[in-house]
Design an enzyme around this catalytic site. Structure first.
Site, PDB file in Angstrom:
ATOM      1  N   GLU A  77       0.764  -1.576   0.024  1.00 56.59           N
ATOM      2  CA  GLU A  77      -0.239   0.215   0.059  1.00 56.59           C
ATOM      3  C   GLU A  77       0.851   1.535  -0.180  1.00 56.59           C
ATOM      4  O   GLU A  77       0.307   2.876   0.086  1.00 56.59           O
ATOM      5  CB  GLU A  77      -0.738  -0.055   1.280  1.00 56.59           C
ATOM      6  CG  GLU A  77      -2.016  -0.974   0.925  1.00 56.59           C
ATOM      7  CD  GLU A  77      -3.012  -0.480   2.170  1.00 56.59           C
ATOM      8  OE1 GLU A  77      -4.173  -0.485   1.811  1.00 56.59           O
ATOM      9  OE2 GLU A  77      -2.540  -0.589   3.142  1.00 56.59           O
ATOM     10  N   HIS A  96      -0.993   5.396   7.236  1.00 54.90           N
ATOM     11  CA  HIS A  96      -2.103   4.484   7.032  1.00 54.90           C
ATOM     12  C   HIS A  96      -2.370   3.955   8.809  1.00 54.90           C
ATOM     13  O   HIS A  96      -1.517   2.777   8.563  1.00 54.90           O
ATOM     14  CB  HIS A  96      -2.242   3.592   5.921  1.00 54.90           C
ATOM     15  CG  HIS A  96      -3.051   2.769   5.652  1.00 54.90           C
ATOM     16  ND1 HIS A  96      -4.386   4.005   5.706  1.00 54.90           N
ATOM     17  CD2 HIS A  96      -3.178   2.289   5.579  1.00 54.90           C
ATOM     18  CE1 HIS A  96      -5.113   2.624   6.032  1.00 54.90           C
ATOM     19  NE2 HIS A  96      -4.310   1.605   5.002  1.00 54.90           N
ATOM     20  N   HIS A  98      -6.051   1.419  10.425  1.00 59.43           N
ATOM     21  CA  HIS A  98      -6.585   0.619  11.076  1.00 59.43           C
ATOM     22  C   HIS A  98      -6.750   1.308  12.059  1.00 59.43           C
ATOM     23  O   HIS A  98      -8.090   0.010  13.010  1.00 59.43           O
ATOM     24  CB  HIS A  98      -6.944  -0.876  10.447  1.00 59.43           C
ATOM     25  CG  HIS A  98      -6.184  -1.044   9.305  1.00 59.43           C
ATOM     26  ND1 HIS A  98      -5.679  -2.294   8.869  1.00 59.43           N
ATOM     27  CD2 HIS A  98      -6.149  -0.206   8.363  1.00 59.43           C
ATOM     28  CE1 HIS A  98      -5.023  -2.329   7.433  1.00 59.43           C
ATOM     29  NE2 HIS A  98      -5.634  -0.961   7.252  1.00 59.43           N
ATOM     30  N   HIS A 160     -12.137   0.605   5.995  1.00 55.43           N
ATOM     31  CA  HIS A 160     -11.013   0.066   6.079  1.00 55.43           C
ATOM     32  C   HIS A 160      -9.485   0.643   6.976  1.00 55.43           C
ATOM     33  O   HIS A 160      -9.402   0.286   7.956  1.00 55.43           O
ATOM     34  CB  HIS A 160     -10.433   1.008   4.595  1.00 55.43           C
ATOM     35  CG  HIS A 160      -9.297   0.180   4.305  1.00 55.43           C
ATOM     36  ND1 HIS A 160      -8.739   0.650   2.736  1.00 55.43           N
ATOM     37  CD2 HIS A 160      -8.111  -0.230   5.210  1.00 55.43           C
ATOM     38  CE1 HIS A 160      -7.340  -0.166   2.868  1.00 55.43           C
ATOM     39  NE2 HIS A 160      -7.307  -0.319   4.372  1.00 55.43           N
TER      40      HIS A 160
END
Length: 233
Positions: A77, A96, A98, A160
Site C-alpha cells: 500500500e 495509514h 486501521h 478500511h
C-alpha cells in the site's frame, strides 16, 4: 533535520503508534519525506509491526512507489504515501492505520462532529474515501485516496482505515491518535442516547487554532516517546 534524525523519528513514531493500538498486527505504516530530497520518503517495512522499525530495515521509496534503498520489503500500500506526497508538497509525513473506532465510524458513513477537543482538530474537514474497501495496491487507487484527502489533515477510508497527512511526523502521529479518540467519543455519545449541545462556531474556531499549533504536536509526541522508553526499560 538529517537523514539519521528522520530515521530516529520514524522509529519513535512507530513505537508511539503501536502503544496507541494503531498497529492492526503488521498492517499499519508510517513514512517521512527524506529531508534532503522531497522526491523520496522513508517508510516502515512490510511484515513488521510499528514497534519493529530499525535503521536497517527502513525502506526508501520514490514518488512512483518504487523501493530504491533499504533492507526491508516495501509495503503493497505504498501508493497511499507516494500519491499523497505527490499531490501535497506541504506534507512531510503520512500514516495509514486501521484504528477500531475510526473504522467503526467510517462504516456508518456519518460525519465526525465537533463534540470533543480531539474532534475539533478536524473541524476544517474530514472527508471520506469510498471508491473501495480493498487494499490500495495501485497508483490510481493511491491517487484516489490523495484526491479524497484534498487539503485536509485526514481522510476516513470507509470500512478500511484512515490516512493522515502532517507537515511533520509529530503532527501526523498525534493526529492519528486524536482522530481515533474523537471517533470513540462520538460513538459512545451516540450509543448513550445521542449528542446534546455542541460547541458554537466561534468556540470551535478558537479551540481548533489552540490545539493544532506545531508546539502542541511536538510536546505531546515527545511525551509519548518518553513514555514508550519508560515502558521498554
Amino acid at each position: 533535520m538529517t537523514l539519521d534524525e528522520a530515521k530516529r523519528k520514524l522509529i519513535d513514531a512507530g513505537k508511539i503508534l503501536e502503544d496507541a493500538g494503531q498497529g492492526d498486527l503488521t498492517r499499519g505504516h508510517v513514512s517521512i519525506r527524506v529531508p534532503s530530497d522531497p522526491a523520496l520518503f522513508l517508510m516502515k517495512p512490510h511484515s513488521h509491526g510499528f514497534d519493529e522499525i530499525t535503521p536497517e530495515n527502513i525502506v526508501v521509496c520514490n514518488l512512483e512507489g518504487e523501493k530504491v534503498d533499504g533492507q526491508g520489503k516495501r509495503h503493497s500500500e505504498v501508493f497511499i504515501h507516494s500519491e499523497i506526497y505527490r499531490l501535497r508538497p506541504d506534507v512531510n509525513s503520512v500514516i495509514h492505520s486501521h484504528p477500531a473506532h475510526a473504522v467503526a465510524l467510517s462504516a456508518t458513513g456519518r460525519p465526525l462532529r465537533p463534540i470533543s477537543q480531539p474532534a475539533v482538530a478536524f473541524a476544517d474537514g474530514l472527508p471520506y474515501y469510498t471508491d473501495t474497501i480493498n487494499l490500495i495496491r495501485s497508483q490510481e487507487m493511491g491517487r484516489g485516496v490523495a484526491r479524497a484527502l484534498g487539503a485536509c489533515k485526514a481522510v476516513l477510508m470507509r470500512n478500511h482505515g484512515v490516512a493522515l497527512a502532517g507537515k511533520t511526523v509529530e503532527e501526523a502521529t498525534i493526529l492519528a491518535i486524536m482522530l481515533d479518540n474523537a471517533c470513540q467519543i462520538q460513538l459512545l455519545a451516540e450509543a448513550a442516547g445521542g449528542i446534546g449541545q455542541e460547541f458554537s462556531a466561534q468556540e470551535v474556531e478558537k479551540l481548533h487554532f489552540d490545539i493544532t499549533r506545531p508546539a502542541q504536536y511536538e510536546v505531546n509526541f515527545d511525551y509519548l516517546r518518553r513514555r514508550s522508553l519508560r515502558k521498554a526499560a
